[in-house]
Write a protein that holds these residues in place. Structure first.
Motif, short mmCIF file in Angstrom:
data_model
loop_
_atom_site.label_atom_id
_atom_site.label_comp_id
_atom_site.label_asym_id
_atom_site.label_seq_id
_atom_site.Cartn_x
_atom_site.Cartn_y
_atom_site.Cartn_z
N CYS A 63 1.25 16.28 -3.19
CA CYS A 63 2.04 16.23 -4.42
C CYS A 63 1.53 16.62 -5.52
O CYS A 63 2.12 17.49 -6.47
CB CYS A 63 2.52 14.77 -4.56
SG CYS A 63 3.37 14.01 -3.13
N ALA A 64 0.20 16.61 -6.04
CA ALA A 64 -0.49 17.25 -6.95
C ALA A 64 -0.42 18.83 -6.81
O ALA A 64 -0.09 19.53 -8.07
CB ALA A 64 -1.90 16.71 -6.85
N LEU A 65 -0.62 19.33 -5.76
CA LEU A 65 -0.49 21.04 -5.49
C LEU A 65 0.72 21.28 -5.85
O LEU A 65 1.11 22.33 -6.53
CB LEU A 65 -1.17 21.44 -4.53
CG LEU A 65 -2.70 21.08 -4.46
CD1 LEU A 65 -3.36 21.52 -2.96
CD2 LEU A 65 -3.39 21.92 -5.49
N ALA A 66 1.82 20.65 -5.07
CA ALA A 66 3.26 20.90 -5.41
C ALA A 66 3.76 21.08 -6.78
O ALA A 66 4.21 21.93 -7.33
CB ALA A 66 4.02 20.05 -4.60
N GLY A 67 3.38 19.84 -7.62
CA GLY A 67 3.64 19.90 -9.07
C GLY A 67 3.27 20.95 -9.81
O GLY A 67 3.73 21.67 -10.59
N TRP B 286 0.95 -1.08 -0.06
CA TRP B 286 -0.17 -0.09 0.00
C TRP B 286 0.75 1.17 0.05
O TRP B 286 0.63 2.26 -0.65
CB TRP B 286 -1.01 0.01 1.28
CG TRP B 286 -2.04 -0.92 1.06
CD1 TRP B 286 -2.74 -2.09 1.42
CD2 TRP B 286 -3.16 -0.42 0.04
NE1 TRP B 286 -3.91 -2.33 1.22
CE2 TRP B 286 -4.15 -1.46 0.34
CE3 TRP B 286 -3.60 0.57 -0.38
CZ2 TRP B 286 -5.25 -1.47 -0.60
CZ3 TRP B 286 -4.76 0.83 -1.22
CH2 TRP B 286 -5.65 -0.29 -1.12
N LEU B 287 2.00 1.24 0.81
CA LEU B 287 2.92 2.48 0.75
C LEU B 287 3.58 2.44 -0.46
O LEU B 287 3.40 3.75 -1.03
CB LEU B 287 3.88 2.13 1.98
CG LEU B 287 3.33 2.41 3.38
CD1 LEU B 287 4.52 2.00 4.37
CD2 LEU B 287 3.01 3.68 3.70
N ALA B 288 3.90 1.50 -1.34
CA ALA B 288 4.44 1.75 -2.50
C ALA B 288 3.44 2.20 -3.31
O ALA B 288 3.85 3.06 -4.44
CB ALA B 288 5.16 0.39 -2.97
N ALA C 46 1.74 9.11 -6.06
CA ALA C 46 2.17 10.63 -5.35
C ALA C 46 3.21 10.87 -6.55
O ALA C 46 3.05 12.18 -7.08
CB ALA C 46 2.79 10.55 -4.08
N LEU C 47 3.93 10.24 -6.88
CA LEU C 47 5.20 10.53 -8.04
C LEU C 47 4.26 11.00 -9.26
O LEU C 47 4.98 11.84 -9.91
CB LEU C 47 6.18 9.48 -8.02
CG LEU C 47 7.31 9.16 -6.74
CD1 LEU C 47 8.13 8.04 -7.08
CD2 LEU C 47 7.99 10.71 -6.77
N LEU C 48 3.55 10.16 -9.83
CA LEU C 48 2.86 10.22 -11.04
C LEU C 48 2.20 11.77 -11.21
O LEU C 48 2.22 12.54 -11.94
CB LEU C 48 1.73 9.40 -10.97
CG LEU C 48 2.19 8.12 -11.73
CD1 LEU C 48 1.11 6.94 -11.73
CD2 LEU C 48 3.05 8.14 -13.10
N LEU C 49 1.66 11.81 -9.78
CA LEU C 49 0.81 13.64 -9.68
C LEU C 49 1.84 14.45 -9.62
O LEU C 49 1.56 15.53 -10.29
CB LEU C 49 -0.03 13.29 -8.43
CG LEU C 49 -1.13 12.66 -8.33
CD1 LEU C 49 -1.65 12.42 -6.95
CD2 LEU C 49 -2.26 12.96 -9.40
N LEU C 50 2.84 14.42 -8.80
CA LEU C 50 3.95 15.48 -8.90
C LEU C 50 4.70 15.46 -10.18
O LEU C 50 4.71 16.78 -10.75
CB LEU C 50 5.24 14.98 -7.85
CG LEU C 50 6.20 16.05 -7.64
CD1 LEU C 50 5.81 17.28 -7.06
CD2 LEU C 50 7.10 15.22 -6.87
N GLY C 51 4.79 14.50 -10.89
CA GLY C 51 5.46 14.63 -12.32
C GLY C 51 4.36 15.39 -13.34
O GLY C 51 4.66 15.98 -13.97
#
Length: 381
Positions: A94-98, A17-19, A25-30
């Motif tokens: 992550c989404a808002l940061a990206g 689940w953490l992975a 999160a990385l997808l949203l950030l990217g």
């Protein structure tokens, strides 16, 4: 009462689940950094995280403050809701940061916001870890030793509800001990809590509404909603300032008496500085439109603006340095909370709630005494 532990599906399931959350999160950030996402997904996740965390807290309140519902079902429900809320909040950040980093790099936002974002995020991480270490990790050995005596069936929800109202909300014991200490505590505590709640609501109205293409009422001059938020922010800020000044005056009055151990002068001065610099920033923002009637709602900032006007202060050149001063001081204060005496605001209510459960405390005492009287049997561990 019995509380839920980390979901018992096993270490592999938790790691999976953490992975999954980390990958999303990385997808949203990217996607945000690449300009593929608008602000709408981030604020949708923000709303979802708030709903999940509020729902989990509500179910936990039913679990602890009543005997309604089946224990295991309630445990699973609030554990799932709280963990899901935390995961969705990470995705939201992550989404808002990206998105905002991309907007800043494209020149559509001021660079100061890219400094504010990581600074406040780091402060919140330090705050969360510090609170976990102080309130959870340090108490885990005691919990593991005596958890056998803690169960929902043996709890006294009525006593916990009374303590919640009397000691956590109204602080009646402190009022009976010292009305001055109660007043300073109430002003600071409730001023901060209402300001925090107002800021969460402001995020939705100020940033979430435009992100979804709804009417941007925040930027409509003189809109009643915006004026209400401005008044609430100023009123709660004045509450905090009054509480800090009262605390400092009380500290001077008891300087040579034992009561001085109940004061925390460095923290009080630090908090006072944060709030006063906020009023300075607000006054400098108001200064160019000093005569506009809509400024009356922000009465404290308007008073500061009048002082600056009389002193001949140039608001345009002074605004940004004071803004950075206020923001950095506020972030440092948030990170500083777990290492100062203000942490008792969280620890003391938890202790009072625990001590309201006389039946479980008696069962623990009898169990410990029984183990001591039976030396051939292992003690609680």
């Amino acid at each position: 009462m019995e509380t839920a532990s980390v979901p018992s599906a096993g270490t592999n399931t938790r790691t999976g689940w953490l992975a999954a959350v980390g990958f999303m999160a990385l997808l949203l950030l990217g996607g945000g950094l690449a300009g593929r996402l608008s602000a709408a997904p981030g604020y949708a996740l923000f709303a979802a995280a708030g709903f999940l965390l509020a729902s989990g807290t509500g179910v936990f309140a039913v679990f602890t403050l009543t005997r309604r519902g089946e224990t295991r079902a309630l445990q699973r429900a609030f554990t799932l809701l709280l963990y899901a809320g935390a995961a969705v909040y990470v995705l939201c950040v992550c989404a808002l940061a990206g998105y905002y980093i991309h907007e800043t790099l494209q020149g559509r936002m001021e660079w100061r916001w890219i400094i504010f974002g990581p600074t406040i995020l780091g402060a919140l991480i330090v705050l969360d870890y510090g609170l976990y270490r102080k309130l959870v990790r340090n108490n885990l050995p005691t919990w593991r030793r005596y958890r056998r005596y803690v169960s929902r069936e043996q709890s006294n929800p009525g006593a916990m509800r009374r303590v919640l109202v009397d000691e956590v909300i109204l602080h009646r014991s402190l009022f009976r001990t010292s009305k001055i200490r109660w007043l300073r505590h109430a002003l600071i505590f409730w001023g901060f809590m209402v300001m925090f709640a107002a800021e969460l609501a402001a995020v939705v109205v100020r940033d979430g509404f435009p992100a979804f293409g709804w009417r941007d009422i925040w930027r409509e001059p003189g809109h009643p909603v915006t004026l209400t938020f401005g008044f609430v922010f100023d009123f709660t800020g004045v509450m905090i300032v009054a509480g800090c000044l009262l605390a400092l005056g009380w500290r001077v009055a008891v300087n040579a008496r034992p009561e001085r151990r109940y004061s925390d002068t460095p923290t009080t001065v630090f908090l006072l500085f944060v709030v006063l610099t906020g009023f300075v920033v607000e006054g400098l923002r108001i200064l160019p439109t000093l005569d506009d009637p809509v400024n009356r709602a922000e009465f404290a900032g308007l008073a500061a603006a009048h002082l600056f006007a009389r002193a001949g202060v140039a608001g345009t050149s002074s605004y940004q340095p004071w803004w950075f001063t206020h923001v950095i001081a506020a972030c440092v204060f948030i990170a500083y909370v777990p290492v100062m005496r203000l942490i008792h605001s969280c620890a003391t209510p938890l202790g009072r709630l625990a001590h309201s459960q006389k039946e479980m405390l008696a069962a623990k005492k009898m169990g410990v005494l029984g183990a001591m009287l039976r030396p051939n049997q292992p003690r609680p561990s």
